[in-house]
Design a protein around this motif. Structure first.
Motif, mmCIF file in Angstrom:
data_model
loop_
_atom_site.group_PDB
_atom_site.id
_atom_site.type_symbol
_atom_site.label_atom_id
_atom_site.label_comp_id
_atom_site.label_asym_id
_atom_site.label_seq_id
_atom_site.Cartn_x
_atom_site.Cartn_y
_atom_site.Cartn_z
ATOM 1 N N ASP A 118 1.002 -1.215 0.174
ATOM 2 C CA ASP A 118 -0.342 0.100 -0.221
ATOM 3 C C ASP A 118 1.063 1.392 0.264
ATOM 4 O OD1 ASP A 118 -1.592 1.938 1.232
ATOM 5 O OD2 ASP A 118 -2.723 0.761 1.398
ATOM 6 N N GLY A 119 0.413 1.997 -1.040
ATOM 7 C CA GLY A 119 1.739 3.440 -1.115
ATOM 8 C C GLY A 119 1.071 4.263 0.215
ATOM 9 N N GLU A 120 0.106 4.351 0.685
ATOM 10 C CA GLU A 120 -0.319 5.265 1.694
ATOM 11 C C GLU A 120 0.626 4.904 2.847
ATOM 12 O OE1 GLU A 120 -3.667 7.791 3.039
ATOM 13 O OE2 GLU A 120 -4.070 5.603 1.888
ATOM 14 N N VAL A 121 0.493 3.758 3.138
ATOM 15 C CA VAL A 121 1.060 3.392 4.249
ATOM 16 C C VAL A 121 1.865 2.035 4.846
ATOM 17 C CG1 VAL A 121 -1.352 3.885 5.054
ATOM 18 C CG2 VAL A 121 -1.168 1.493 4.674
ATOM 19 N N GLY A 122 2.435 2.421 3.548
ATOM 20 C CA GLY A 122 3.347 0.629 3.793
ATOM 21 C C GLY A 122 5.201 0.856 3.584
ATOM 22 N N PRO A 123 5.885 0.463 3.593
ATOM 23 C CA PRO A 123 5.317 -1.531 4.164
ATOM 24 C C PRO A 123 5.666 -1.646 6.039
ATOM 25 C CG PRO A 123 8.053 -0.737 3.076
ATOM 26 C CD PRO A 123 6.883 0.673 3.365
ATOM 27 N N ALA A 148 -1.789 4.799 -5.632
ATOM 28 C CA ALA A 148 -0.569 5.851 -5.601
ATOM 29 C C ALA A 148 -1.963 6.943 -5.874
ATOM 30 C CB ALA A 148 -0.062 5.827 -6.749
ATOM 31 N N ASP A 149 -2.655 6.848 -5.612
ATOM 32 C CA ASP A 149 -3.154 8.464 -5.391
ATOM 33 C C ASP A 149 -3.929 8.939 -4.411
ATOM 34 O OD1 ASP A 149 -4.969 6.250 -6.506
ATOM 35 O OD2 ASP A 149 -7.290 7.055 -5.292
ATOM 36 N N LYS A 150 -3.603 8.138 -3.212
ATOM 37 C CA LYS A 150 -4.081 8.223 -2.288
ATOM 38 C C LYS A 150 -3.411 9.086 -1.645
ATOM 39 C CE LYS A 150 -7.508 5.606 -2.054
ATOM 40 N NZ LYS A 150 -9.635 6.001 -2.227
ATOM 41 N N VAL A 151 -1.871 9.261 -2.416
ATOM 42 C CA VAL A 151 -0.743 10.020 -1.883
ATOM 43 C C VAL A 151 -0.810 11.238 -1.820
ATOM 44 C CG1 VAL A 151 1.631 9.843 -1.625
ATOM 45 C CG2 VAL A 151 0.729 8.103 -1.572
ATOM 46 N N PRO A 152 -0.726 13.045 -1.455
ATOM 47 C CA PRO A 152 -1.154 14.017 -1.668
ATOM 48 C C PRO A 152 -0.332 14.243 -2.543
ATOM 49 C CG PRO A 152 -1.944 14.099 0.275
ATOM 50 C CD PRO A 152 -1.353 12.425 0.149
ATOM 51 N N SER A 153 -0.363 14.970 -3.404
ATOM 52 C CA SER A 153 0.817 15.499 -5.142
ATOM 53 C C SER A 153 2.701 15.922 -4.290
ATOM 54 C CB SER A 153 0.323 16.039 -6.302
ATOM 55 O OG SER A 153 0.088 17.215 -5.592
ATOM 56 N N ARG A 156 4.587 13.393 -2.545
ATOM 57 C CA ARG A 156 4.951 12.007 -3.220
ATOM 58 C C ARG A 156 6.449 11.724 -3.466
ATOM 59 N NH1 ARG A 156 0.061 12.675 -7.491
ATOM 60 N NH2 ARG A 156 -1.241 11.878 -6.315
ATOM 61 N N PRO A 157 6.815 12.265 -3.416
ATOM 62 C CA PRO A 157 8.326 11.904 -3.858
ATOM 63 C C PRO A 157 9.204 11.896 -2.292
ATOM 64 C CG PRO A 157 7.983 14.321 -4.377
ATOM 65 C CD PRO A 157 7.026 14.025 -4.062
ATOM 66 N N LYS A 158 8.320 12.262 -1.017
ATOM 67 C CA LYS A 158 8.901 12.181 0.339
ATOM 68 C C LYS A 158 8.444 10.307 0.140
ATOM 69 C CE LYS A 158 9.228 13.184 5.144
ATOM 70 N NZ LYS A 158 8.791 13.802 6.794
ATOM 71 N N ARG A 159 7.372 9.825 0.248
ATOM 72 C CA ARG A 159 7.079 8.740 0.112
ATOM 73 C C ARG A 159 7.693 7.849 -0.627
ATOM 74 N NH1 ARG A 159 4.316 5.118 2.069
ATOM 75 N NH2 ARG A 159 5.913 5.576 3.293
ATOM 76 N N ARG A 160 8.062 7.980 -1.688
ATOM 77 C CA ARG A 160 8.236 6.996 -2.367
ATOM 78 C C ARG A 160 9.815 6.825 -2.014
ATOM 79 N NH1 ARG A 160 6.954 7.650 -8.930
ATOM 80 N NH2 ARG A 160 4.917 7.926 -8.775
ATOM 81 N N ARG A 161 10.883 7.741 -1.551
ATOM 82 C CA ARG A 161 12.010 7.345 -0.843
ATOM 83 C C ARG A 161 11.575 6.845 0.092
ATOM 84 N NH1 ARG A 161 12.585 13.120 -2.026
ATOM 85 N NH2 ARG A 161 13.078 13.644 0.222
ATOM 86 N N GLU A 162 10.333 7.042 1.092
ATOM 87 C CA GLU A 162 10.623 6.676 2.648
ATOM 88 C C GLU A 162 9.707 4.685 2.337
ATOM 89 O OE1 GLU A 162 8.285 9.961 5.210
ATOM 90 O OE2 GLU A 162 7.242 8.657 3.708
ATOM 91 N N LEU A 163 9.037 4.563 0.596
ATOM 92 C CA LEU A 163 8.630 3.007 1.079
ATOM 93 C C LEU A 163 9.870 2.807 0.644
ATOM 94 C CD1 LEU A 163 5.536 2.269 -0.731
ATOM 95 C CD2 LEU A 163 7.724 1.139 -1.830
ATOM 96 N N ALA A 164 10.596 3.627 -0.444
ATOM 97 C CA ALA A 164 11.849 2.487 -0.927
ATOM 98 C C ALA A 164 12.816 2.375 0.058
ATOM 99 C CB ALA A 164 12.030 2.876 -2.356
#
Length: 198
Positions: A118-123, A148-153, A156-164
């Motif tokens: 889940d891109g909004e809450v995971g991993p 991905a649409d649940k993450v505010p624009s 998104r960059p920070k969320r992508r870095r956090e998840l990865a």
């Protein structure tokens, strides 16, 4: 980027144990939490609203469900039961866990696992445990971040870095998708088609 054609998939069979499955040429399995949107994503890849059963209640997938790429006998996309929040008994959850683990460990024609997060809450803790298990059994993994649409624009960059980063990956190692907005679905179709083709 031009649109990628939907994957032509047909339902082959359901199984409660890996031993019930016939031989295949190559398999790509979809793994993830009960409410991560596995069945919705499978339908989106196939361009169908009804190929895989979806439900507002997590845990609609309760068996190993096999879908074959038309014109490519033995090339399978395999939907596994979700882990986590399905409202079933502990005994049923244990049965699912055993079924999933046996498939992931024993299936010789399993080529790659698509781990949906889940891109909004995971991993989540369970996602990380699954990631570790797949590494332990030596399965190649492609990480797909859903919703991905649940993450505010703006986030998104920070969320992508956090998840990865939580998985020890780079941003570009994770495929982000949104079924409702059809974001990233074409790219994932291309990934799956390439994996099944080998």
């Amino acid at each position: 980027m031009p649109s990628v054609a939907a994957l032509s998939l047909r339902f082959v069979q359901s199984a409660s144990d890996v031993g019930q499955l016939p031989e295949a040429e190559r398999e790509v399995a979809i793994v993830g939490r009960s409410n991560v949107g596995k069945s919705s994503l499978l339908n989106a890849l196939a361009g169908s609203a009804s190929l895989a059963r979806t439900s507002k209640t997590p845990g609609a997938t309760r068996l190993i469900n096999v879908f074959e790429l038309l014109g490519s006998p033995g090339r399978w996309l395999v939907d596994l039961p979700g882990y986590g929040y399905a409202k079933v008994s502990k005994a049923e959850r244990r049965r699912w866990a055993t079924m999933i683990e046996r498939y992931l460990h024993d299936r010789e024609t399993l080529d790659t696992v698509l781990l949906l997060i889940d891109g909004e809450v995971g991993p989540t803790k369970l996602d990380l445990q699954t990631w570790d298990y797949l590494i332990d059994v030596g399965r190649p993994i492609r990480v797909v971040a859903t919703k991905a649409d649940k993450v505010p624009s703006t986030r998104r960059p920070k969320r992508r870095r956090e998840l990865a980063g939580a998985l020890g990956l780079e941003d570009g190692d994770v495929r982000w998708v949104s079924v409702s907005k059809h974001f990233g679905v074409d790219e994932l179709r291309g990934d799956v088609a390439t994996l099944l083709a080998g």
